[in-house]
Design an enzyme around this catalytic site. Structure first.
Site, PDB file in Angstrom:
ATOM      1  N   SER A 182      58.374   8.061  -4.475  1.00  0.00           N
ATOM      2  CA  SER A 182      56.945   8.533  -4.243  1.00  0.00           C
ATOM      3  C   SER A 182      56.827   9.926  -4.124  1.00  0.00           C
ATOM      4  O   SER A 182      57.912  10.765  -3.636  1.00  0.00           O
ATOM      5  CB  SER A 182      56.422   7.646  -3.308  1.00  0.00           C
ATOM      6  OG  SER A 182      55.608   8.788  -2.287  1.00  0.00           O
ATOM      7  N   LYS A 183      55.801  10.646  -4.306  1.00  0.00           N
ATOM      8  CA  LYS A 183      55.521  12.041  -4.260  1.00  0.00           C
ATOM      9  C   LYS A 183      55.521  12.402  -2.704  1.00  0.00           C
ATOM     10  O   LYS A 183      55.846  13.406  -2.609  1.00  0.00           O
ATOM     11  CB  LYS A 183      54.213  12.303  -4.667  1.00  0.00           C
ATOM     12  CG  LYS A 183      53.995  12.181  -6.322  1.00  0.00           C
ATOM     13  CD  LYS A 183      52.690  12.925  -6.629  1.00  0.00           C
ATOM     14  CE  LYS A 183      52.542  12.215  -8.227  1.00  0.00           C
ATOM     15  NZ  LYS A 183      51.543  13.074  -8.997  1.00  0.00           N
ATOM     16  N   ARG A 184      55.393  11.618  -1.899  1.00  0.00           N
ATOM     17  CA  ARG A 184      55.073  11.858  -0.453  1.00  0.00           C
ATOM     18  C   ARG A 184      56.561  11.427  -0.032  1.00  0.00           C
ATOM     19  O   ARG A 184      56.606  12.037   1.185  1.00  0.00           O
ATOM     20  CB  ARG A 184      54.161  10.978   0.151  1.00  0.00           C
ATOM     21  CG  ARG A 184      52.754  11.514  -0.127  1.00  0.00           C
ATOM     22  CD  ARG A 184      51.717  10.446   0.240  1.00  0.00           C
ATOM     23  NE  ARG A 184      51.634   9.580  -0.871  1.00  0.00           N
ATOM     24  CZ  ARG A 184      50.622   9.780  -2.103  1.00  0.00           C
ATOM     25  NH1 ARG A 184      50.013  11.045  -2.063  1.00  0.00           N
ATOM     26  NH2 ARG A 184      50.497   9.053  -3.036  1.00  0.00           N
ATOM     27  N   GLN A 185      57.419  11.165  -0.430  1.00  0.00           N
ATOM     28  CA  GLN A 185      58.736  10.668   0.053  1.00  0.00           C
ATOM     29  C   GLN A 185      59.913  11.770  -0.153  1.00  0.00           C
ATOM     30  O   GLN A 185      60.104  12.014  -1.443  1.00  0.00           O
ATOM     31  CB  GLN A 185      59.299   9.516  -0.551  1.00  0.00           C
ATOM     32  CG  GLN A 185      60.261   8.822   0.370  1.00  0.00           C
ATOM     33  CD  GLN A 185      60.257   7.372  -0.303  1.00  0.00           C
ATOM     34  OE1 GLN A 185      59.678   6.685  -1.157  1.00  0.00           O
ATOM     35  NE2 GLN A 185      61.189   6.773   0.195  1.00  0.00           N
TER      36      GLN A 185
END
Ligand code: GLU
Length: 509
Positions: free
Chosen positions: A265-268
């Site tokens: 993910s983009k957030r990970q």
């Protein structure tokens, strides 16, 4: 009369909501390769209609990263000669926020044809409706509350200035189907498709509307994008049909997964592409790695230059299944490229990392200074130093740590490190003394790894000592490390004087 084949036009269409994700670079790469392979055009369109999540310098950053990677778009949003974000091509503007009147015109067309309708539902009402559907275990979709408002009702609400969106009217029966070049034939019941919002209350279109209009007007022949858009594709197909436009070819790319199979993910973690470049992954290695994350050459080959990628890439080689983003694989590929690289080029690339680690100061392209000892280092010497690690290095950022021992006045280590298998520290020191006495006799000019290797062979014969008994303490005395390049290579780089000094120090520890 033969029909001229349609020109291949692909596009990469990032939303500037963050610093370009490594997975997005894979989409861009496949679009780029497909266009190049087919003598087509690769364009870049900025999809900035989600005004709440904009990151100001995201596009600038993305284009700079693309320039380093060699993925420069032919058309659309590009960097000009001065490195400024600009636009080029006949289908502009290529930034969606500059195209609002176009979307307004087309959404009006949908309203006029009754393919779209105004929706005045408040957030609260939508929330309640969602919860109700959830309780009834129905799929999370709009409940159609405003679908059947009469013309008069709509008019009155608009007159009263009620906030509204415009939704797409999905047929209540029948199916929507299309062929995806990766996932094959897709057929979905229309009753399962949501009445998608096309225009938001802020007057901006949603992705769904804007990209369909743009892909038509910009004559996109192939939409190559992430698998996360596959579930929305039927809405997009319907929109093309509503407008009476030819549907482009679709190819959805498999998800990128973490090694634990969760979505990358983009957030990970670390997914900003620039951070891979900063760590010293080479552009060509990053592209090679991304190529194999979802594309199969159908042979055992793993290393592809950009030209080879262009020659070989084909959408039929794209896998359906999620591709695991395995950093060890990236390290391996990067190591392969480092090994193949011309030494002078590698040194030039390593210099900033050595500077950053406080080991080196650049005086000119040919002259450097060892910051730990103040000595001057020529480019040739630096080449020798870096070549010690060329075979082992996985990324450029490791260079400082691995060659630090060469820069140090004297490496620091525990004397226990000299001991090896049954050889005690004292034995090791005795063996080092034997080596020292022989080495001392070599002329400075003859202090080469070949001669040193011969010297050790002679000593083995003379003393009956084994290779490890001589080589282990010698290597430790020179590097102070458990793992390092071989002692002859190090000794040659250090030169006679420093080598003897290091051995002598080990003897007297
Ligand atoms: N703006 C979309 C995104 O960033 C583009 C998807 C597409 O390529 O159509 O995911």
């Amino acid at each position: 009369m033969t029909e001229t084949p349609k020109k291949i036009r692909t596009r990469f269409a990032p939303s500037p909501t963050g610093y370009v994700h490594i997975g997005s670079v894979r989409s861009a790469l496949y679009n780029y390769l497909f266009a190049r392979h087919n003598d087509g055009t690769f364009s870049l369109r900025v999809e900035d209609t989600d005004r709440t999540r904009l990151v100001e310098d995201a596009v600038d950053y993305l284009l700079k990263v693309f320039a380093i990677l060699g993925l420069n778009p032919d058309e659309g949003v590009v960097l000009d000669e001065r490195g400024k974000v600009s636009q080029k091509g006949d289908f502009g503007p290529y930034i969606q926020s500059e195209r609002l009147p176009i979307y307004q015109k087309y959404v009006q067309e949908l309203l006029d044809k009754d393919y779209a309708y105004y929706c005045f539902c408040s957030q609260e009402r939508l929330q309640l409706a969602r919860e109700e559907r959830q309780a009834k275990k129905l799929p999370p979709m709009y409940d159609g509350h405003c679908r059947h408002l009469s013309k008069e009702e709509v008019e009155a609400k608009l007159q009263a200035g009620e906030p509204h969106v415009i939704r797409m009217r999905i047929p209540q029966d029948g199916f929507t189907e299309f062929d995806d070049l990766v996932y094959g034939h897709i057929k979905i019941k229309n009753e399962l498709i949501d009445d998608q919002v096309l225009m938001k209350s802020d007057g901006f279109p949603t992705y769904h509307l804007a990209h369909v209009i743009d892909d038509h007007l910009m004559q996109t022949s192939h939409v190559i994008r992430g698998e996360e858009w596959l579930p929305s594709a039927p809405k997009h197909i319907l929109l093309f049909q509503y407008f009476g436009w030819e549907v482009p070819a679709y190819a959805h790319l498999p998800l990128l997964l973490n090694p634990d199979k969760s979505k990358l993910s983009k957030r990970q973690g670390d997914v900003a592409t620039g951070s891979y470049l900063d760590k010293g992954y080479l552009p060509e290695a990053i592209l090679n790695f991304l190529l194999l994350l979802g594309w199969n050459p159908k042979t055992e080959e793993e290393i592809f230059s950009l030209d080879e990628m262009i020659a070989r890439f084909d959408l039929s080689g794209v896998n359906k299944y999620g591709a695991v983003f395995n950093v060890e694989k990236l390290d391996w590929i990067n190591g392969m490229y480092i090994r193949k690289m011309e030494l002078g080029k590698l040194v030039t690339l390593c210099v900033p990392y050595l500077e950053q680690d406080g080991l080196l100061e650049k005086i000119s392209d040919a002259q450097f200074r060892n910051k730990l000892t103040g000595e001057n280092i020529s480019f040739e010497k630096l080449q020798q130093i870096v070549s010690l690690e060329q075979e082992r290095m996985k990324k450029l950022s490791e260079v400082g740590e691995s060659v630090r021992f060469v820069f140090e006045e004297m490496p620091q280590y525990e004397k226990e490190l000299l001991a090896w298998k049954k050889i005690t520290i004292e034995d090791a020191q005795k063996n080092l003394q034997t080596i020292y006495d022989e080495m001392e006799k070599i002329e400075i000019a003859d202090f080469t790894k070949e001669n040193l290797s011969e010297l050790i062979n002679r000593l083995k014969e003379k003393t009956g000592l084994g290779t490890g008994e001589l080589m282990w303490p010698l290597r430790v005395s020179l590097s102070g490390l458990k793992n390092s390049p071989g002692p002859f290579e190090i000794a040659e780089v250090l030169g006679k004087e420093k080598t003897l000094r290091r051995i002598s120090r080990a003897i007297h520890l």
